[in-house]
Write a protein that holds these residues in place. Structure first.
Motif, PDB file in Angstrom:
ATOM      1  N   LEU A  33      32.335  31.111  32.517  1.00 51.05           N
ATOM      2  CA  LEU A  33      32.332  31.661  34.272  1.00 51.05           C
ATOM      3  C   LEU A  33      34.068  32.817  33.030  1.00 51.05           C
ATOM      4  O   LEU A  33      34.586  33.669  33.945  1.00 51.05           O
ATOM      5  CB  LEU A  33      33.075  31.317  35.160  1.00 51.05           C
ATOM      6  N   SER A  34      34.191  32.971  32.586  1.00 53.31           N
ATOM      7  CA  SER A  34      35.801  33.733  32.552  1.00 53.31           C
ATOM      8  C   SER A  34      35.778  35.470  32.089  1.00 53.31           C
ATOM      9  O   SER A  34      34.349  35.816  31.765  1.00 53.31           O
ATOM     10  CB  SER A  34      36.501  33.281  30.541  1.00 53.31           C
ATOM     11  N   ALA A  35      36.702  35.719  32.434  1.00 55.90           N
ATOM     12  CA  ALA A  35      36.686  36.982  32.739  1.00 55.90           C
ATOM     13  C   ALA A  35      36.672  38.249  31.679  1.00 55.90           C
ATOM     14  O   ALA A  35      37.005  37.429  30.391  1.00 55.90           O
ATOM     15  CB  ALA A  35      37.705  37.754  33.860  1.00 55.90           C
ATOM     16  N   GLU A  36      36.578  39.264  30.961  1.00 54.51           N
ATOM     17  CA  GLU A  36      36.619  39.732  29.828  1.00 54.51           C
ATOM     18  C   GLU A  36      37.281  40.517  29.345  1.00 54.51           C
ATOM     19  O   GLU A  36      38.263  41.449  28.555  1.00 54.51           O
ATOM     20  CB  GLU A  36      34.995  40.209  29.316  1.00 54.51           C
ATOM     21  N   ASP A  37      38.320  40.475  30.650  1.00 51.43           N
ATOM     22  CA  ASP A  37      39.344  41.619  30.748  1.00 51.43           C
ATOM     23  C   ASP A  37      40.660  40.995  29.949  1.00 51.43           C
ATOM     24  O   ASP A  37      42.133  41.785  30.064  1.00 51.43           O
ATOM     25  CB  ASP A  37      40.096  42.072  31.940  1.00 51.43           C
ATOM     26  N   GLY A  38      40.327  39.807  29.758  1.00 60.20           N
ATOM     27  CA  GLY A  38      41.939  39.559  29.257  1.00 60.20           C
ATOM     28  C   GLY A  38      42.800  38.669  29.549  1.00 60.20           C
ATOM     29  O   GLY A  38      43.771  37.952  29.231  1.00 60.20           O
ATOM     30  N   THR A  39      43.057  38.020  31.070  1.00 59.03           N
ATOM     31  CA  THR A  39      43.039  37.590  31.814  1.00 59.03           C
ATOM     32  C   THR A  39      43.098  36.037  31.934  1.00 59.03           C
ATOM     33  O   THR A  39      44.074  35.554  31.835  1.00 59.03           O
ATOM     34  CB  THR A  39      42.703  38.093  34.020  1.00 59.03           C
ATOM     35  N   GLY A  40      41.774  35.776  31.045  1.00 61.21           N
ATOM     36  CA  GLY A  40      41.899  33.665  31.129  1.00 61.21           C
ATOM     37  C   GLY A  40      41.462  33.662  32.266  1.00 61.21           C
ATOM     38  O   GLY A  40      41.034  32.366  32.365  1.00 61.21           O
ATOM     39  N   SER A  41      41.127  34.782  33.522  1.00 68.23           N
ATOM     40  CA  SER A  41      40.008  33.837  34.936  1.00 68.23           C
ATOM     41  C   SER A  41      39.040  33.201  34.573  1.00 68.23           C
ATOM     42  O   SER A  41      37.944  33.425  34.101  1.00 68.23           O
ATOM     43  CB  SER A  41      40.455  35.043  35.865  1.00 68.23           C
ATOM     44  N   THR A  42      39.016  32.108  35.216  1.00 65.06           N
ATOM     45  CA  THR A  42      37.897  31.551  34.844  1.00 65.06           C
ATOM     46  C   THR A  42      36.880  31.063  36.713  1.00 65.06           C
ATOM     47  O   THR A  42      35.770  30.516  36.459  1.00 65.06           O
ATOM     48  CB  THR A  42      37.454  30.010  33.869  1.00 65.06           C
ATOM     49  N   THR A  43      37.791  31.853  37.555  1.00 70.55           N
ATOM     50  CA  THR A  43      37.482  31.482  38.826  1.00 70.55           C
ATOM     51  C   THR A  43      36.298  32.311  39.076  1.00 70.55           C
ATOM     52  O   THR A  43      37.081  33.724  39.576  1.00 70.55           O
ATOM     53  CB  THR A  43      38.375  31.378  39.535  1.00 70.55           C
ATOM     54  N   PRO A  44      34.552  32.832  39.135  1.00 69.30           N
ATOM     55  CA  PRO A  44      34.386  33.816  39.767  1.00 69.30           C
ATOM     56  C   PRO A  44      34.691  33.736  41.341  1.00 69.30           C
ATOM     57  O   PRO A  44      35.258  33.679  42.359  1.00 69.30           O
ATOM     58  CB  PRO A  44      33.335  33.772  40.007  1.00 69.30           C
ATOM     59  N   LEU A  45      35.514  35.579  41.875  1.00 71.38           N
ATOM     60  CA  LEU A  45      36.038  35.824  42.664  1.00 71.38           C
ATOM     61  C   LEU A  45      34.856  36.573  43.444  1.00 71.38           C
ATOM     62  O   LEU A  45      34.386  37.691  43.014  1.00 71.38           O
ATOM     63  CB  LEU A  45      36.804  37.115  42.487  1.00 71.38           C
ATOM     64  N   VAL A  46      35.372  36.645  45.064  1.00 69.79           N
ATOM     65  CA  VAL A  46      34.319  37.539  45.817  1.00 69.79           C
ATOM     66  C   VAL A  46      35.326  38.099  46.859  1.00 69.79           C
ATOM     67  O   VAL A  46      36.013  37.236  47.265  1.00 69.79           O
ATOM     68  CB  VAL A  46      33.315  36.961  46.729  1.00 69.79           C
ATOM     69  N   ALA A  47      35.445  39.550  47.508  1.00 67.59           N
ATOM     70  CA  ALA A  47      36.414  40.017  47.742  1.00 67.59           C
ATOM     71  C   ALA A  47      35.414  40.354  49.295  1.00 67.59           C
ATOM     72  O   ALA A  47      33.943  40.328  49.107  1.00 67.59           O
ATOM     73  CB  ALA A  47      36.585  41.472  47.595  1.00 67.59           C
ATOM     74  N   ALA A  48      36.428  40.075  50.709  1.00 67.94           N
ATOM     75  CA  ALA A  48      35.238  39.575  51.928  1.00 67.94           C
ATOM     76  C   ALA A  48      34.652  41.727  51.897  1.00 67.94           C
ATOM     77  O   ALA A  48      35.572  42.482  51.994  1.00 67.94           O
ATOM     78  CB  ALA A  48      36.174  39.588  52.572  1.00 67.94           C
ATOM     79  N   ASN A  49      33.713  41.139  53.121  1.00 58.97           N
ATOM     80  CA  ASN A  49      32.895  42.482  53.355  1.00 58.97           C
ATOM     81  C   ASN A  49      33.639  43.392  54.161  1.00 58.97           C
ATOM     82  O   ASN A  49      33.534  43.678  55.044  1.00 58.97           O
ATOM     83  CB  ASN A  49      31.897  42.874  53.385  1.00 58.97           C
ATOM     84  N   MET A  50      35.084  43.127  54.564  1.00 61.35           N
ATOM     85  CA  MET A  50      35.988  44.012  55.990  1.00 61.35           C
ATOM     86  C   MET A  50      36.550  45.036  55.074  1.00 61.35           C
ATOM     87  O   MET A  50      37.059  45.443  53.873  1.00 61.35           O
ATOM     88  CB  MET A  50      37.337  42.752  56.125  1.00 61.35           C
ATOM     89  N   THR A  51      36.247  45.973  55.852  1.00 60.04           N
ATOM     90  CA  THR A  51      36.953  47.265  55.683  1.00 60.04           C
ATOM     91  C   THR A  51      37.983  47.182  55.340  1.00 60.04           C
ATOM     92  O   THR A  51      38.792  47.827  54.562  1.00 60.04           O
ATOM     93  CB  THR A  51      37.044  48.369  57.412  1.00 60.04           C
TER      94      THR A  51
END
Length: 178
Positions: A33-51
């Motif tokens: 699940l690692s991101a391809e941006d080099g940050t090393g993040s392995t946690t999928p993130l979702v931002a809430a649908n709030m304005t």
């Protein structure tokens, strides 16, 4: 996920039932699940649908980090189309720079810097080429309504997005810069 029937209407939470099934994956530890941006993040993130949470820049950042930004449901469909088109045109690794023109004020720059996690704002000319940069330090001790053109300066090192396409070209770009 697959749908058992053809859908002719929108789904709600009570309409969806996830059915367990076999997978070719031997272990959950085999899933990357690692991101391809080099940050090393392995946690999928979702931002809430709030304005106040998820807008165009948040969706861009989430996409770059391998996450998902859900736009608020009260946004018109045409605006969502424009945002999706804009996000898909962004560079997959490099952040989209903040840009102003030389005729903007120092106050405009300070407001942008307060809202974003950037250290500088790019000043672009009428041909959309880099004319200089302005930092928060450049705005200290000057009239807030001074034009950006009066306080901007050229950066010491300039790199283009193409310089970061491959590792070898990155090293060449850094050698040219120094």
């Amino acid at each position: 996920m697959r749908f058992l029937n053809d859908l002719t209407h929108e789904l709600t939470y009570s309409d969806v039932f996830l059915v367990p099934s076999r997978s070719a994956t031997a272990s959950r530890f085999d899933v990357d699940l690692s991101a391809e941006d080099g940050t090393g993040s392995t946690t999928p993130l979702v931002a809430a649908n709030m304005t106040a949470v998820t807008g165009r820049r948040m969706v861009e950042t989430m996409a770059r980090r391998g996450g998902l930004g859900v736009l608020p449901q009260d946004i018109p469909v045409e605006v969502i189309r424009q945002v999706a088109h804009w996000v898909k045109q962004r560079h997959p690794v490099m952040e989209t720079p903040l840009k102003v023109t030389p005729s903007h004020t120092v106050l405009d720059v300070l407001h942008l810097l307060d809202k974003r996690n950037h250290e500088a704002v790019c000043v672009v000319d009428e041909d959309r080429r880099l004319a200089g940069v302005v930092t928060q330090a450049d705005g200290e001790g000057v009239d807030r309504f001074s034009s950006v053109g009066a306080v901007m300066r050229m950066p010491q090192v300039q790199l283009a997005a193409e310089d970061f396409e491959e590792e070898s070209s990155r090293a060449e770009a850094l050698q040219r810069a120094f």
